[in-house]
Structure formats: structure tokens, C-alpha cells
Design an enzyme around this catalytic site. Structure first.
Site, PDB file in Angstrom:
ATOM      1  N   TYR A   1     -63.921  19.387  -2.874  1.00 13.97           N
ATOM      2  CA  TYR A   1     -63.815  19.771  -4.296  1.00 13.97           C
ATOM      3  C   TYR A   1     -62.341  19.884  -4.720  1.00 13.97           C
ATOM      4  O   TYR A   1     -62.043  19.959  -5.907  1.00 13.97           O
ATOM      5  CB  TYR A   1     -64.501  21.104  -4.594  1.00 13.97           C
ATOM      6  CG  TYR A   1     -65.980  21.192  -4.291  1.00 13.97           C
ATOM      7  CD1 TYR A   1     -66.745  20.067  -4.008  1.00 13.97           C
ATOM      8  CD2 TYR A   1     -66.621  22.439  -4.288  1.00 13.97           C
ATOM      9  CE1 TYR A   1     -68.099  20.176  -3.714  1.00 13.97           C
ATOM     10  CE2 TYR A   1     -67.978  22.551  -4.013  1.00 13.97           C
ATOM     11  CZ  TYR A   1     -68.709  21.422  -3.713  1.00 13.97           C
ATOM     12  OH  TYR A   1     -70.043  21.551  -3.432  1.00 13.97           O
TER      13      TYR A   1
ATOM     14  N   HIS B   1     -70.800  19.386   5.245  1.00 18.55           N
ATOM     15  CA  HIS B   1     -71.132  19.100   3.842  1.00 18.55           C
ATOM     16  C   HIS B   1     -72.298  18.116   3.688  1.00 18.55           C
ATOM     17  O   HIS B   1     -73.162  18.285   2.829  1.00 18.55           O
ATOM     18  CB  HIS B   1     -69.885  18.591   3.118  1.00 18.55           C
ATOM     19  CG  HIS B   1     -69.915  18.824   1.655  1.00 18.55           C
ATOM     20  ND1 HIS B   1     -68.804  19.075   0.914  1.00 18.55           N
ATOM     21  CD2 HIS B   1     -70.941  18.844   0.768  1.00 18.55           C
ATOM     22  CE1 HIS B   1     -69.141  19.252  -0.346  1.00 18.55           C
ATOM     23  NE2 HIS B   1     -70.430  19.110  -0.464  1.00 18.55           N
TER      24      HIS B   1
HETATM   25  C1  1BO Z   1     -70.053  15.516  -3.151  1.00 21.01           C
HETATM   26  C2  1BO Z   1     -70.387  16.955  -3.390  1.00 21.01           C
HETATM   27  C3  1BO Z   1     -71.850  17.263  -3.452  1.00 21.01           C
HETATM   28  C4  1BO Z   1     -72.204  18.702  -3.718  1.00 21.01           C
HETATM   29  O1  1BO Z   1     -71.564  19.635  -2.899  1.00 21.01           O
END
Ligand code: 1BO
Length: 272
Positions: free
Chosen positions: A47, A105
Site C-alpha cells: 500500500y 498478502h
Molecule cells: C493488492 C491489495 C489487495 C487488498 O489488500
């Protein structure tokens, strides 16, 4: 504030999502959210706003120990040494000595999951994070991860809102005592004009977004709505003074559709 308890973690049921927030807006929203009573902030290396999230936490004046801070490691850092370096870099940007939760992630099929989870567990044992977990994992991947991880995984963070059925992922999380943390919980704003939610909201004097968030927390899900508008921050947290009936919960669940997913990428796993 309610908490979702999972494998030793106590995750505040509402948090602030910061995906696509940047610069001074991000720092200001984080600060305001914490001043309004939020105690959970979600960021990620990708982010590119960890610095601002840390600034917002400090500016709020809320004690560090009272805020649950999550960050996530991007998939290009899943090789063990990279992962440790990446978590340390996140801490430097956040200017924190540790975070509460570090997540993988997205799944990365090009690096053996066992190795990445080993590095994640090591980061926890080094004290870089209190808890570890995953994000965007399917049922099969949750099963593999739970079997391979040397430390308990406390959550799977996935897209979840009334238009997307996540019953299978929820059941897998429950089975492994992992929390489900919902991103895009108000379906990127689509919820706000939903007639069904507006009607239910009318009976409770609440907005469609509040009904939607209540529907999530009543399932023991932690939701991390994102907003850059301060008035929305209050709206999103004022959901603890009413309850939905079982019928209302069922009506909202029936809004799910096979086309409900909003976040998908070429590198995403084959969803359940
Ligand atoms: C690419 C980010 C997706 C949500 O965290």
C-alpha cells in the site's frame, strides 16, 4: 468495541482499512479514527503508506499497546531471508518496534509455502510481530497452511460482504480457530444504495453500511472498512448498539451472487 478471538489473538471487530489511502490523508484518517475509538488499523507493504499509518498512530495520542496494527508482506518477499528483511523494513517505516499481526498478502505458488511459513513463524519468535496469519487463502490453502505452520495462524483476511458468499472459507477458518477478517466489507461503496439494506436499516435507524457491518460482526468476523471521510469513520463504528434478527441476517446473506467478487487479479488463486 467487540473483539474476535482467534488462536490467542484478540482482534478488534472493526478496524480501519488503508488500502489506497496515501500521504497526509492517510495519516489524518488514521489519527481521527483512533481518536474516535477505533483500535485496529490495517496496512500492507504494497500500500506504500506504512510511514503515514505510523504517523497517524502516534499523532492520535492513543497508547501503542491499545492499538492492533496489522501489516502484510508482499509475495515478492516470500523467500525466507527476504521475508525477515521485509518485515523489518515495515517496522522501520511504521516506526514501531513490533506489530500485532503480519500476514502473507496473497498466496505465491512459486515459493514453497512451508518455507515462507517457517520464515513468518521465525519473525514472530524474533518478536517482530505478536501474531501471524494469511490473506486471500482458499480452503485448500488454509488447510495446507494450518498443517505446515510452526506457530498458530490467527486469521485469513479476504474480501467479504453481502454480495460474496464466503461460507466455505468461514467454515475452514472456524475449524482452525482462525478469524476471518473482511476487506472491502461494504463492497467498495455499492452497499450504500442497496434497497434491502436500506429497508432493514430503516427499522433500526441505521444506514445500509451500518447494517452491512453489523451483519459481518454478528458472524464473528472482523471488518476493516476504508474511508477517507471523517464523517464515515463515525458511521462505520456506530454498530454496537443494536442487533439484527436471525431473519434479517438470512435476508442479507441471500444477497450473495456468483458475480459478487470485486477484487481479482491474474495472480489470484482459484477461488472456492
Ligand atoms: C493488492 C491489495 C489487495 C487488498 O489488500
Amino acid at each position: 468495541m467487540l473483539f474476535v478471538e482467534a488462536n490467542g489473538a484478540k482482534i478488534p471487530a472493526i478496524g480501519l482499512g488503508t488500502w489506497e489511502l496515501s500521504g497526509r490523508t492517510c495519516a489524518r484518517v488514521v489519527e481521527q479514527a483512533l481518536r474516535l475509538g477505533y483500535r485496529h488499523v490495517d496496512t500492507a507493504q504494497i500500500y506504500d503508506n506504512e510511514r503515514e499509518v505510523g504517523d497517524g498512530v502516534r499523532a492520535s495520542g492513543v497508547r501503542r499497546d491499545d492499538v492492533f496494527v496489522t501489516t502484510k508482506v508482499w509475495t515478492s518477499h516470500f523467500v525466507p531471508n527476504d521475508l525477515e528483511r521485509s518485515v523489518k523494513e515495515s517496522l522501520v517505516k511504521l516506526r514501531l518496534s513490533s506489530v500485532d499481526l503480519v500476514l502473507l498478502h496473497w498466496p505465491n505458488p512459486h515459493v514453497p509455502l512451508e518455507e515462507t511459513l517457517g520464515a513468518l513463524a521465525h519473525a514472530k519468535r524474533m518478536g517482530l510481530t505478536r501474531h501471524i496469519g494469511v490473506s486471500n487463502f482458499t480452503v485448500a490453502l488454509i488447510e495446507q497452511a494450518a498443517a505446515l505452520s510452526g506457530e498458530p495462524l490467527v486469521c485469513n483476511q479476504v474480501e467479504y460482504h453481502p454480495y460474496l458468499d464466503q461460507a466455505k472459507v468461514r467454515a475452514a477458518c472456524d475449524q482452525h480457530r482462525m478469524a476471518l477478517v473482511a476487506y472491502s466489507p461494504i463492497a467498495r461503496g455499492r452497499i450504500k444504495s442497496d434497497q434491502t439494506l436500506a429497508e432493514i436499516g430503516h427499522a433500526h435507524h441505521k444506514t445500509p453500511a451500518q447494517i452491512c457491518l453489523r451483519w459481518l460482526v454478528q458472524q464473528n468476523v472482523s471488518a476493516i472498512p476504508r474511508t477517507s471521510r471523517v464523517e464515515r469513520l463515525s458511521e462505520n463504528i456506530e454498530i454496537f448498539d443494536f442487533a439484527l434478527t436471525e431473519d434479517e441476517m438470512a435476508i442479507i446473506s441471500a444477497l450473495a451472487s456468483p458475480k459478487g467478487r470485486l477484487t481479482d487479479f491474474g495472480f489470484a488463486p482459484k477461488w472456492d
